[in-house]
Scaffold this active site. Structure first.
Site, PDB file in Angstrom:
ATOM      1  N   ASN A 108      13.666   4.047   4.032  1.00  0.00           N
ATOM      2  CA  ASN A 108      13.029   2.739   4.798  1.00  0.00           C
ATOM      3  C   ASN A 108      11.965   3.363   5.560  1.00  0.00           C
ATOM      4  O   ASN A 108      12.174   4.415   6.259  1.00  0.00           O
ATOM      5  CB  ASN A 108      13.875   1.690   5.536  1.00  0.00           C
ATOM      6  CG  ASN A 108      12.803   0.742   6.120  1.00  0.00           C
ATOM      7  OD1 ASN A 108      12.025  -0.049   5.403  1.00  0.00           O
ATOM      8  ND2 ASN A 108      12.977   0.434   7.336  1.00  0.00           N
TER       9      ASN A 108
ATOM     10  N   GLU B 275       1.320   6.913   7.597  1.00  0.00           N
ATOM     11  CA  GLU B 275       2.407   6.611   6.731  1.00  0.00           C
ATOM     12  C   GLU B 275       2.569   6.787   5.542  1.00  0.00           C
ATOM     13  O   GLU B 275       3.476   7.285   4.626  1.00  0.00           O
ATOM     14  CB  GLU B 275       2.501   4.957   6.816  1.00  0.00           C
ATOM     15  CG  GLU B 275       2.948   4.301   8.079  1.00  0.00           C
ATOM     16  CD  GLU B 275       3.290   2.716   8.124  1.00  0.00           C
ATOM     17  OE1 GLU B 275       3.872   2.385   7.179  1.00  0.00           O
ATOM     18  OE2 GLU B 275       2.867   1.923   8.997  1.00  0.00           O
TER      19      GLU B 275
ATOM     20  N   SER C 253       0.889  -1.193  -0.153  1.00  0.00           N
ATOM     21  CA  SER C 253       0.119   0.021   0.116  1.00  0.00           C
ATOM     22  C   SER C 253       0.907   1.451  -0.132  1.00  0.00           C
ATOM     23  O   SER C 253       0.599   2.258  -0.317  1.00  0.00           O
ATOM     24  CB  SER C 253      -0.870   0.151   1.204  1.00  0.00           C
ATOM     25  OG  SER C 253      -0.126   0.260   2.415  1.00  0.00           O
TER      26      SER C 253
ATOM     27  N   MET D 297      10.610  -6.907   4.007  1.00  0.00           N
ATOM     28  CA  MET D 297      10.704  -7.579   5.029  1.00  0.00           C
ATOM     29  C   MET D 297      12.070  -8.418   5.024  1.00  0.00           C
ATOM     30  O   MET D 297      11.950  -9.611   5.262  1.00  0.00           O
ATOM     31  CB  MET D 297       9.692  -8.258   5.895  1.00  0.00           C
ATOM     32  CG  MET D 297       8.373  -7.384   5.660  1.00  0.00           C
ATOM     33  SD  MET D 297       8.618  -6.156   6.801  1.00  0.00           S
ATOM     34  CE  MET D 297       8.243  -6.769   8.366  1.00  0.00           C
TER      35      MET D 297
ATOM     36  N   SER E  68       8.468   6.181  10.905  1.00  0.00           N
ATOM     37  CA  SER E  68       9.573   7.055  10.628  1.00  0.00           C
ATOM     38  C   SER E  68       9.952   6.510   9.377  1.00  0.00           C
ATOM     39  O   SER E  68       9.978   5.482   8.995  1.00  0.00           O
ATOM     40  CB  SER E  68      10.826   6.629  11.748  1.00  0.00           C
ATOM     41  OG  SER E  68      10.165   6.784  12.839  1.00  0.00           O
TER      42      SER E  68
ATOM     43  N   THR F 273      21.121   2.039   7.026  1.00  0.00           N
ATOM     44  CA  THR F 273      22.475   1.740   7.304  1.00  0.00           C
ATOM     45  C   THR F 273      22.501   0.204   7.617  1.00  0.00           C
ATOM     46  O   THR F 273      21.638  -0.475   7.791  1.00  0.00           O
ATOM     47  CB  THR F 273      22.853   2.576   8.620  1.00  0.00           C
ATOM     48  OG1 THR F 273      22.115   2.522   9.669  1.00  0.00           O
ATOM     49  CG2 THR F 273      22.949   4.050   8.171  1.00  0.00           C
TER      50      THR F 273
ATOM     51  N   ILE G 154      16.387  -8.627   5.207  1.00  0.00           N
ATOM     52  CA  ILE G 154      17.550  -7.512   5.594  1.00  0.00           C
ATOM     53  C   ILE G 154      18.867  -7.725   4.624  1.00  0.00           C
ATOM     54  O   ILE G 154      19.131  -8.786   4.357  1.00  0.00           O
ATOM     55  CB  ILE G 154      18.090  -8.153   7.086  1.00  0.00           C
ATOM     56  CG1 ILE G 154      17.021  -7.694   8.257  1.00  0.00           C
ATOM     57  CG2 ILE G 154      19.418  -7.216   7.471  1.00  0.00           C
ATOM     58  CD1 ILE G 154      17.403  -8.319   9.390  1.00  0.00           C
ATOM     59  N   LEU G 155      19.141  -6.883   3.897  1.00  0.00           N
ATOM     60  CA  LEU G 155      20.145  -6.730   3.056  1.00  0.00           C
ATOM     61  C   LEU G 155      21.408  -6.744   3.684  1.00  0.00           C
ATOM     62  O   LEU G 155      21.615  -6.235   4.674  1.00  0.00           O
ATOM     63  CB  LEU G 155      19.759  -5.422   2.145  1.00  0.00           C
ATOM     64  CG  LEU G 155      18.440  -5.206   1.316  1.00  0.00           C
ATOM     65  CD1 LEU G 155      18.243  -3.886   1.293  1.00  0.00           C
ATOM     66  CD2 LEU G 155      18.614  -6.184   0.183  1.00  0.00           C
TER      67      LEU G 155
ATOM     68  N   HIS H 196       9.256   2.687   8.545  1.00  0.00           N
ATOM     69  CA  HIS H 196       9.165   1.767   9.735  1.00  0.00           C
ATOM     70  C   HIS H 196       8.178   2.111  10.525  1.00  0.00           C
ATOM     71  O   HIS H 196       8.017   3.264  10.942  1.00  0.00           O
ATOM     72  CB  HIS H 196      10.698   1.594  10.480  1.00  0.00           C
ATOM     73  CG  HIS H 196      10.638   0.641  11.559  1.00  0.00           C
ATOM     74  ND1 HIS H 196      10.608  -0.622  11.365  1.00  0.00           N
ATOM     75  CD2 HIS H 196      10.362   1.032  12.835  1.00  0.00           C
ATOM     76  CE1 HIS H 196      10.540  -1.278  12.667  1.00  0.00           C
ATOM     77  NE2 HIS H 196      10.313  -0.348  13.507  1.00  0.00           N
TER      78      HIS H 196
ATOM     79  N   ARG I 251      21.725 -15.714   0.541  1.00  0.00           N
ATOM     80  CA  ARG I 251      21.865 -14.379   1.152  1.00  0.00           C
ATOM     81  C   ARG I 251      22.460 -13.263   0.105  1.00  0.00           C
ATOM     82  O   ARG I 251      22.226 -12.465  -0.537  1.00  0.00           O
ATOM     83  CB  ARG I 251      22.391 -14.427   2.508  1.00  0.00           C
ATOM     84  CG  ARG I 251      22.148 -12.729   3.275  1.00  0.00           C
ATOM     85  CD  ARG I 251      22.487 -12.785   4.508  1.00  0.00           C
ATOM     86  NE  ARG I 251      21.159 -13.435   5.323  1.00  0.00           N
ATOM     87  CZ  ARG I 251      20.059 -12.440   5.649  1.00  0.00           C
ATOM     88  NH1 ARG I 251      20.228 -11.212   5.302  1.00  0.00           N
ATOM     89  NH2 ARG I 251      19.111 -12.998   6.305  1.00  0.00           N
TER      90      ARG I 251
ATOM     91  N   LEU J 101      20.051  -2.509  11.883  1.00  0.00           N
ATOM     92  CA  LEU J 101      18.553  -2.468  11.739  1.00  0.00           C
ATOM     93  C   LEU J 101      17.771  -1.316  11.990  1.00  0.00           C
ATOM     94  O   LEU J 101      17.913  -1.171  13.506  1.00  0.00           O
ATOM     95  CB  LEU J 101      17.918  -3.959  12.217  1.00  0.00           C
ATOM     96  CG  LEU J 101      16.564  -4.118  11.986  1.00  0.00           C
ATOM     97  CD1 LEU J 101      16.389  -4.568  10.500  1.00  0.00           C
ATOM     98  CD2 LEU J 101      16.226  -5.339  12.796  1.00  0.00           C
ATOM     99  N   ASP J 102      17.052  -0.564  11.240  1.00  0.00           N
ATOM    100  CA  ASP J 102      16.160   0.265  11.767  1.00  0.00           C
ATOM    101  C   ASP J 102      16.919   1.381  12.227  1.00  0.00           C
ATOM    102  O   ASP J 102      16.171   2.060  13.263  1.00  0.00           O
ATOM    103  CB  ASP J 102      14.927   0.039  12.254  1.00  0.00           C
ATOM    104  CG  ASP J 102      14.172  -1.186  11.586  1.00  0.00           C
ATOM    105  OD1 ASP J 102      14.092  -1.086  10.443  1.00  0.00           O
ATOM    106  OD2 ASP J 102      13.773  -2.146  12.041  1.00  0.00           O
TER     107      ASP J 102
HETATM  108  C1  GAR Z   1       4.145  -0.834   6.732  1.00  0.00           C
HETATM  109  O1  GAR Z   1       3.196  -0.656   7.793  1.00  0.00           O
HETATM  110  C2  GAR Z   1       5.278  -0.493   6.838  1.00  0.00           C
HETATM  111  O2  GAR Z   1       5.707   0.388   7.882  1.00  0.00           O
HETATM  112  C3  GAR Z   1       5.816  -1.812   7.449  1.00  0.00           C
HETATM  113  O3  GAR Z   1       5.585  -2.871   6.842  1.00  0.00           O
HETATM  114  C4  GAR Z   1       4.020  -2.191   6.281  1.00  0.00           C
HETATM  115  C5  GAR Z   1       4.104  -2.654   4.956  1.00  0.00           C
HETATM  116  O4  GAR Z   1       2.607  -2.263   4.416  1.00  0.00           O
HETATM  117  N1  GAR Z   1       7.308  -1.929   7.522  1.00  0.00           N
HETATM  118  C6  GAR Z   1       8.123  -2.531   8.120  1.00  0.00           C
HETATM  119  O5  GAR Z   1       7.534  -3.058   9.312  1.00  0.00           O
HETATM  120  C7  GAR Z   1       9.597  -2.602   7.702  1.00  0.00           C
HETATM  121  N2  GAR Z   1      10.047  -2.855   9.208  1.00  0.00           N
HETATM  122  P1  GAR Z   1       2.355  -2.188   2.821  1.00  0.00           P
HETATM  123  O6  GAR Z   1       3.066  -3.322   2.313  1.00  0.00           O
HETATM  124  O7  GAR Z   1       0.825  -2.017   2.754  1.00  0.00           O
HETATM  125  O8  GAR Z   1       3.209  -0.848   2.151  1.00  0.00           O
END
Ligand code: GAR
Length: 223
Positions: free
Chosen positions: A116, A183, A25, A99, A145, A150, A101-102, A118, A74, A153-154
């Site tokens: 990103n 978001e 989304s 989702m 956020s 970097t 981790i690079l 988050h 990986r 993570l987050d």
């Molecule tokens: C969102 O809420 C985003 O903030 C979160 O995943 C969802 C994706 O929704 N991201 C994380 O948790 C990353 N650590 P979407 O696929 O509908 O954009």
């Protein structure tokens, strides 16, 4: 470079590749705002073949591809991703619900060019289960956020945030539901700053309009 060539350059849409893993989304919000904010999306890439966002890409005519994480080690995954990006040369990489981790080398290559979104008010609650953690800790507000990616993570410098109040009756699901439209607005406005070539990372510090940012930009106040 004279002033008119700078203006002309600013009119070039920013090329933004989007990485997703699921619903997509946030990708959809970016795509729907693309013309208005001055970006183009040359590709959306998923690490999962069943990501719903890939279906939206197909109907919306956005080039899409899946690099199925289960079929790669990986490091081979990172290489395949890099190869795809090399062919398109995007200027910015947006992780929008990605989702995975690079690896450090990939992150270093994209340093200052990868952001990103988050779902927490970082530095609070990196990782998973952010909505649950907010409730478990009795927080009175929650948020999301956008940060530079970097190796931590987050943990990269936070560019912008949005906030919502936590209500007594909230569940993790209701928090996620109320946060999501915020978001979308946050990501769109933040990417718009990149499209205007207004934000950049210098020595791990965020500069907006050539000035160092002391605090994250707040949606509806600064953005
Ligand atoms: C969102 O809420 C985003 O903030 C979160 O995943 C969802 C994706 O929704 N991201 C994380 O948790 C990353 N650590 P979407 O696929 O509908 O954009």
């Amino acid at each position: 470079m004279n002033a008119s060539s700078t203006t002309a350059e600013r009119r070039q849409p920013l090329s933004v590749a989007v990485l997703i893993s699921g619903r997509g989304s946030n990708f959809r919000a970016l795509h729907q705002a693309a013309d208005r904010i001055g970006i183009r999306i040359p590709v959306v890439i998923s690490n999962r073949p069943d990501a719903e966002g890939l279906k939206y890409a197909q109907t919306a005519g956005v080039p899409a591809c899946c690099i199925d994480r289960r079929k790669y080690s990986r490091s081979a995954f990172d290489q395949a991703l890099q190869a795809k990006l090399d062919s398109l040369q995007p200027e910015l990489l947006v992780l929008a619900g990605f989702m995975h981790i690079l690896g450090d080398a990939f992150v270093a290559d994209w340093s200052a060019r990868m952001i990103n979104i988050h779902p927490s008010l970082l530095p609070k609650y990196p990782g998973l289960n952010t909505h649950r953690n907010v409730l478990a800790n009795g927080d009175s507000e929650h948020g999301a956020s956008v940060h530079f990616v970097t190796a931590k993570l987050d943990g990269g410098p936070v560019i912008s945030q949005c906030r919502i109040p936590v209500m007594p009756e909230d569940s993790p699901q209701s928090l996620a539901r109320r946060l999501l439209p915020e978001e979308h607005r946050l990501l769109v406005r933040t990417v718009e700053l990149f499209a205007g070539r207004r934000v950049e990372l210098r020595d791990n510090l965020i500069c907006l309009d050539e000035r160092l940012l002391n605090d994250a930009l707040q949606l509806d106040q600064d953005l």
